[in-house]
Design an enzyme around this catalytic site. Structure first.
Site, short mmCIF file in Angstrom:
data_model
loop_
_atom_site.label_atom_id
_atom_site.label_comp_id
_atom_site.label_asym_id
_atom_site.label_seq_id
_atom_site.Cartn_x
_atom_site.Cartn_y
_atom_site.Cartn_z
N HIS A 60 -6.36 6.82 10.65
CA HIS A 60 -6.35 6.77 12.12
C HIS A 60 -6.13 8.19 12.62
CE1 HIS A 60 -2.12 6.51 11.03
NE2 HIS A 60 -1.78 6.82 12.26
N HIS A 62 -3.88 9.68 14.66
CA HIS A 62 -2.60 10.28 15.03
C HIS A 62 -2.45 11.62 14.31
CE1 HIS A 62 -0.46 6.38 16.51
NE2 HIS A 62 -1.01 7.05 17.49
N ASP A 64 -0.18 13.25 12.76
CA ASP A 64 0.43 13.40 11.43
C ASP A 64 -0.52 13.06 10.29
OD1 ASP A 64 0.78 10.80 12.56
OD2 ASP A 64 2.21 10.27 10.99
N HIS A 65 -1.66 12.44 10.62
CA HIS A 65 -2.62 12.06 9.58
C HIS A 65 -3.88 12.94 9.58
CE1 HIS A 65 -0.75 8.15 8.32
NE2 HIS A 65 -0.09 8.40 9.44
N HIS A 140 -2.50 -1.16 14.46
CA HIS A 140 -1.60 -0.07 14.80
C HIS A 140 -1.78 0.22 16.29
CE1 HIS A 140 1.16 3.05 13.98
NE2 HIS A 140 0.32 4.07 14.04
N ASP A 209 -1.22 3.30 8.43
CA ASP A 209 -0.15 2.82 9.31
C ASP A 209 -0.53 1.45 9.87
OD1 ASP A 209 0.85 5.28 8.80
OD2 ASP A 209 1.14 5.87 10.89
N HIS A 269 5.14 7.04 3.63
CA HIS A 269 5.28 7.15 5.09
C HIS A 269 6.72 6.83 5.52
CE1 HIS A 269 4.22 6.68 9.40
NE2 HIS A 269 3.22 7.49 9.09
#
EC number: 3.1.26.11
Length: 308
Positions: A60, A62, A64-65, A140, A209, A269
């Protein structure tokens, strides 16, 4: 096959956990799942070769990914990459890559093929003679995907059957191995006539996530997965937070592992709020008391896990 955890943290990195990224090495090729900030530097401390990364799978969008992508894409260009790179991800992945390439003075000369997956059902996104990759839509706060990497095992030649049918080593046997039928003494021989069922291959699922999804567990079971990498952002005392943020607790992840029938589950995670893993370890002890057959590990940065 070897899994290397490049980053095992969550939204905020810590001294010990970088943003999420996982390398899977198979047959001399590297498959990268998520690319959080600092991924290219984490790679330096491993035997992962960035030039052998041909496919990147983003769960996804976001930060942090994905925030490790700009640096990684440019670094492999500096190293002289010419062959194409495939990037798979959910809706808006094309736009994100366009933005990355439009910022700064990039000198990327190799082709980047972006494959946007908007399907609301499971989809086989790669199929080769040796492996296949599936995407699975999860739940998510933004469009998100899980992925499954499955080794393709070929049928094994049954030499007893070959001998019994009077097939000699030579052109006829080669044609059968190549999938063609052979006529022998007026009888048509097929590949199925001279092979044993293939052995079970390695199959690895990665949740990205998500909330715990029973349907995802059933999908893993259908594919006969033996290893699951599942997010475990919180311990079970933070269940309310997990539900509000659409994440999973360690207990959630362990229960999904049980439902899916895997033999190993790797938890990743981990939220930056945890200075130690005592709460997670207690949940694992409780789970193992009733499910001793399932191997459970909490992933750490730069940890390697081999699969055979």
């Amino acid at each position: 096959m070897k899994i290397t955890f490049l980053g095992t943290g969550a939204a905020i990195p810590t001294k010990y956990r970088a943003h999420p990224s996982i390398s899977l090495k198979f047959d001399g090729e590297i498959f990268l799942f998520d690319c959080g900030e600092n991924t290219q530097r984490q790679i330096i401390f491993t035997d992962v070769s960035p030039m052998k990364i041909n496919n990147i799978f983003i769960t996804h969008l976001h930060g942090d990914h994905v925030l490790g992508l700009p640096g990684l894409l440019q670094s492999i260009a500096f190293q002289g990459r010419k062959k194409p790179l495939n990037i798979y991800g959910p809706a808006e992945t094309v736009k994100m890559i366009e933005h990355i390439l439009g910022v700064g003075y990039h000198s990327i000369d190799y082709p980047i093929n972006v494959h946007e997956i908007s399907s609301k059902t499971p989809e086989r996104i790669i199929f080769t003679n040796n492996y296949e990759v599936f995407s699975y839509p999860v739940v998510h706060s933004v469009p998100a995907l899980a992925y499954v990497f499955k080794q393709v095992k070929k049928p094994r030649m049954d030499l007893e059957k070959v001998k019994k049918l009077g097939i000699e080593i030579g052109p006829d046997l080669k044609r059968l191995k190549d999938g063609f039928n052979v006529e022998l003494n007026g009888e048509i021989i097929t590949l199925n006539d001279v092979t044993l069922p293939p052995k079970k291959g390695i199959c690895v699922g990665y949740s990205g996530d998500t909330i715990p999804l029973k349907e995802f567990a059933e999908f893993l079971k259908e594919l006969k997965c033996n290893t699951l990498i599942h997010e475990a952002t919180f311990d079970k005392t933070m269940e309310r937070n997990a539900k509000e943020t659409l994440h999973s607790t360690a207990t959630d992840a362990l229960n999904i592992a049980k439902l899916s029938g895997v033999s190993t589950v790797l938890l990743t995670h981990i939220s930056a709020r945890y200075d130690n893993l005592n709460a997670f370890e207690n949940e694992i002890v409780e789970f193992k008391a009733e499910n001793p057959e399932i191997h459970v590990l909490i992933a750490e940065d730069l940890m390697e896990y081999s699969l055979k």
